[in-house]
Every structure is written in structure tokens, then in C-alpha cells.
Design an enzyme around this catalytic site. Structure first.
Site, PDB file in Angstrom:
ATOM      1  N   ASP A  92    -101.101 -18.799   4.420  1.00 58.49           N
ATOM      2  CA  ASP A  92    -100.266 -19.993   4.490  1.00 58.49           C
ATOM      3  C   ASP A  92    -101.115 -21.204   4.130  1.00 58.49           C
ATOM      4  O   ASP A  92    -102.336 -21.124   4.051  1.00 58.49           O
ATOM      5  CB  ASP A  92     -99.621 -20.140   5.867  1.00 58.49           C
ATOM      6  CG  ASP A  92    -100.628 -20.254   6.991  1.00 58.49           C
ATOM      7  OD1 ASP A  92    -101.811 -20.499   6.715  1.00 58.49           O
ATOM      8  OD2 ASP A  92    -100.230 -20.116   8.158  1.00 58.49           O
ATOM      9  N   ASP A 267     -92.927 -12.730   8.393  1.00 66.92           N
ATOM     10  CA  ASP A 267     -94.145 -12.699   9.202  1.00 66.92           C
ATOM     11  C   ASP A 267     -93.837 -13.326  10.543  1.00 66.92           C
ATOM     12  O   ASP A 267     -92.938 -14.166  10.657  1.00 66.92           O
ATOM     13  CB  ASP A 267     -95.284 -13.474   8.535  1.00 66.92           C
ATOM     14  CG  ASP A 267     -95.182 -14.970   8.813  1.00 66.92           C
ATOM     15  OD1 ASP A 267     -95.898 -15.461   9.708  1.00 66.92           O
ATOM     16  OD2 ASP A 267     -94.370 -15.650   8.163  1.00 66.92           O
TER      17      ASP A 267
END
Length: 376
Positions: A92, A267
Site C-alpha cells: 500500500d 486484504d
């Protein structure tokens, strides 16, 4: 050219069965990605993560940048060598972690200045910095730097946040290309729970051009029905030939509903974090092992489960004892069970899509929990 190839193999309604192909491995979708915040899925070995069925994991750019720092990770040749995971990794951008700092950050057009949660030092992070960090990490999927829109947010606040994220998306794209990074770059659709803003974000991101499209800002406290409404709205607005990733959303029910609305990737820290807090996922609901009813329960977490905790004969009574004594084995066994459950759920979903029976699977999933599937 990106190192990612995506193949959409079949559909069942809006549910999609596909495959992500990277030089480091193949990922069957829909897929759940275990989270390794600091380069480790907490409590278990990388080989165990792989054996549970995971084909891709997530690393946290923000935390790895602060600790141990890029120099040390670069000494290992990147994040894969550092954490000893040889499969694909998605990182990320740090945007959500900056969002979570709330009162310790300042957002400007250039980026975000914040106090480091590790030592209080002043740190700046913007699109260019995030792309440089992720290049050093050598992840297989890079996320653009964005601002996570809070919930609740007025339409004006959501619009300004979304427009800033779009400008940062273009800067992320430019920086990623200038670095010569061949990792896949995913855009992130923002806009809160406002359909017109979500449409504008999706259209603008497609005009910039990305290898995949994530849906952000839907794990920040919004009601489930509003989240599902946003997914319903975005399904026809996103390109069919690119993977879709719903960020940070991870109850088992959320995975099923996301797949039903065209999502390919998920996720969440939930299976590992909940395991550390004595919450174990099963096909019939959640076992809260700290409850007194399990003090003398001789069953495994879920009878018939194929994980090492259940096949190994560890009883609920024993696990409750370990948890009450703060023994390390309790979260380890719980994590092995929860991640096995999540990965098997995704495998069962993929099989149902292939067989054209996903809607029946969805109904039986809820029936086993004594619940009714929400409307599609």
C-alpha cells in the site's frame, strides 16, 4: 510495460474468476491477501502462509519506511529477500496509515507532513516519495498515494478529498513511470458514499491509465448496505479487463458480498488480529474462545476443518487455557486456523464461480450462519 498480466476466465452473474500472472508467481482470483504490516504475517512463517493457500501478501509501505528503513531493506535486495517471501507482494502507499494519524498530520497539495508514530520525528510523504519507497521495496503491485476519505463526510468534503487524490494519482503515475518501475500500478477510486463522486473518480483514473483499480475508503466505519451500494454502482463503471481490489475490507461476509459485486482482490488484518484476541472464524460463525462455555469443550475450533490446529487435536478447552495464560501458542494456532479458513473460503468461492453455482454457494454460506443473504 507492467510485469502483471490479468486474465478474466469466467463469470457467474457479477462474480468473476480470474488469474493474475507475475514473474514471481500466479494468483488465482478472487483472492484474499494476508497482511504482513512489518514484513511478517504475525505469528507464522512465510512457508506456513504459503501452505495455507495464500499466493500473494501485503506489505505496509508506511511502517516499513519508518522501521527498519529503506537502506536495510535495500541491503536484502528488496522486501522479498528481507521477509523471505518469494511470491508476489502488494504494497500500500501509506495513505491509509497517514489518514489514521488524524490529529498528528497536516495535508497540503504537496503531500502529508506528520509526526512519526515511532519516534515523533517530522516526516513528509507525498506521491513521489511513496513511489520511490515502493520502488526500493520492489513490490509486484504498487498502490498510488491517495487521501482516504473519512466517514461520515459531507459531499463537499468528499469532493475536495477525491479531487486531491486524483491530482496525486497523476503525480503517482508520472513518478512511477519516471522511475522505470515495471511493477503493476493500481489507481484507487475515492468519493465516499456519493455515487457521482465515485463515478468521476473512476472515469478520471481510467483516463490516466492503471494496471488495476482499487476501491478505497470503504473500510472506515460505513454501514454494510452503503458499502454494498457503492460496489453495485462501481461494478459497471470499472474496466472488465483489469483487476478490482477492495481495500481493507475483510469479514467473511464482506468477501462473499464483494465477490458477488465483481471484486477480485481483498486484504484485511482481521483473521490475524482476531486470532490474537481469541476470535476464531468458522463456517457457522465466530468462536469467541474466552467465553466460559469453552472451558471444558473437547471439540476442535471447527470439527472437520483441515487446518493444523483442528487436525492436530487441539481442543477449544486447551486453546482457551493457552489464551488465558497468554501463551504464544494460542495466537499462533488461532492465526493458522483463521487464515486457513479465509483461504479455503476463497478457494470454495472460485470453485463455485467455475461451476456456475455461486449464488447457491452464497445462500448456503449464510444459511450455515443462521442468516439470510442480503439483497443483490
Amino acid at each position: 510495460m507492467s510485469r502483471l498480466q490479468f486474465q478474466l476466465q469466467t463469470r457467474d452473474g457479477r462474480a468473476r474468476r480470474g488469474r493474475l500472472t507475475f514473474p514471481r508467481g500466479t494468483v488465482e482470483t478472487p483472492a484474499f491477501m494476508p497482511v504482513g504490516t512489518y514484513g511478517s504475517v504475525k505469528g507464522i512463517l512465510p512457508d506456513q502462509v504459503r501452505a495455507l493457500g495464500a499466493e500473494i501478501i501485503l506489505g505496509n509501505t508506511f511502517h516499513l519506511y519508518l522501521r527498519p528503513g529503506l537502506d536495510i531493506i535495500a541491503d536484502h535486495g528488496g522486501l522479498h529477500g528481507f521477509c523471505r517471501w518469494d511470491g508476489p507482494i502488494l504494497t500500500d502507499s501509506g495513505g491509509f496509515q497517514v489518514f489514521s494519524l488524524a490529529h498528528r498530520r497536516k495535508i497540503t497539495e504537496q503531500g502529508v507532513t506528520f509526526a512519526s508514530p515511532t519516534d515523533g520525528a517530522r516526516v513528509f510523504l507525498g506521491p513521489e516519495e511513496s513511489m520511490k519507497i515502493q520502488k526500493v521495496l520492489d513490490s509486484d503491485v504498487v498502490m498510488i498515494f491517495d487521501e482516504c476519505t473519512p466517514y461520515p463526510a459531507t459531499e463537499d468534503v468528499a469532493r475536495r478529498s477525491m479531487e486531491l487524490s486524483l491530482r496525486w494519482a497523476q503525480r503517482s503515475r508520472n513518478a512511477h513511470d519516471e522511475l522505470g518501475n515495471d511493477a503493476a500500478l493500481f489507481g484507487i477510486v475515492q468519493g465516499g458514499v456519493h455515487t457521482d463522486l465515485r463515478s468521476r473518480s473512476a472515469d478520471a483514473l481510467q483516463a490516466i491509465g492503471f494496471d488495476g483499480y482499487a476501491i478505497g475508503g470503504l473500510a472506515v466505519g460505513e454501514p454494510e448496505d452503503e458499502r454494498n451500494a457503492m460496489l453495485d454502482h462501481l461494478d459497471p463503471e470499472l474496466p472488465a479487463d483489469r483487476p478490482r481490489y477492495l481495500m481493507g475490507v475483510g469479514r467473511p461476509e464482506d468477501l462473499v458480498e464483494g465477490v458477488a459485486r465483481g471484486v477480485d482482490m481483498f486484504d484485511c488484518v482481521m483473521p490475524t488480529r482476531n486470532a490474537r484476541n481469541g476470535h476464531y472464524f468458522t463456517s457457522f460463525g465466530t468462536v469467541r474462545i474466552r467465553n466460559s462455555q469453552y472451558a471444558r469443550d473437547m471439540d476442535p475450533i471447527e470439527p472437520g476443518c483441515g487446518c493444523v490446529a483442528c487436525t492436530g487435536g487441539y481442543t477449544r478447552s486447551y486453546l482457551r487455557h493457552l489464551d488465558r495464560c497468554n501463551e504464544m501458542l494460542a495466537p499462533m494456532l488461532g492465526t493458522l486456523h483463521n487464515l486457513f479458513y479465509y483461504e479455503k473460503l476463497m478457494a470454495d468461492i472460485r470453485a463455485a464461480i467455475e461451476a456456475g453455482t455461486f449464488l447457491a454457494f452464497r445462500e448456503s454460506f449464510y444459511a450455515a450462519r443462521g442468516a439470510v443473504a442480503p439483497p443483490l
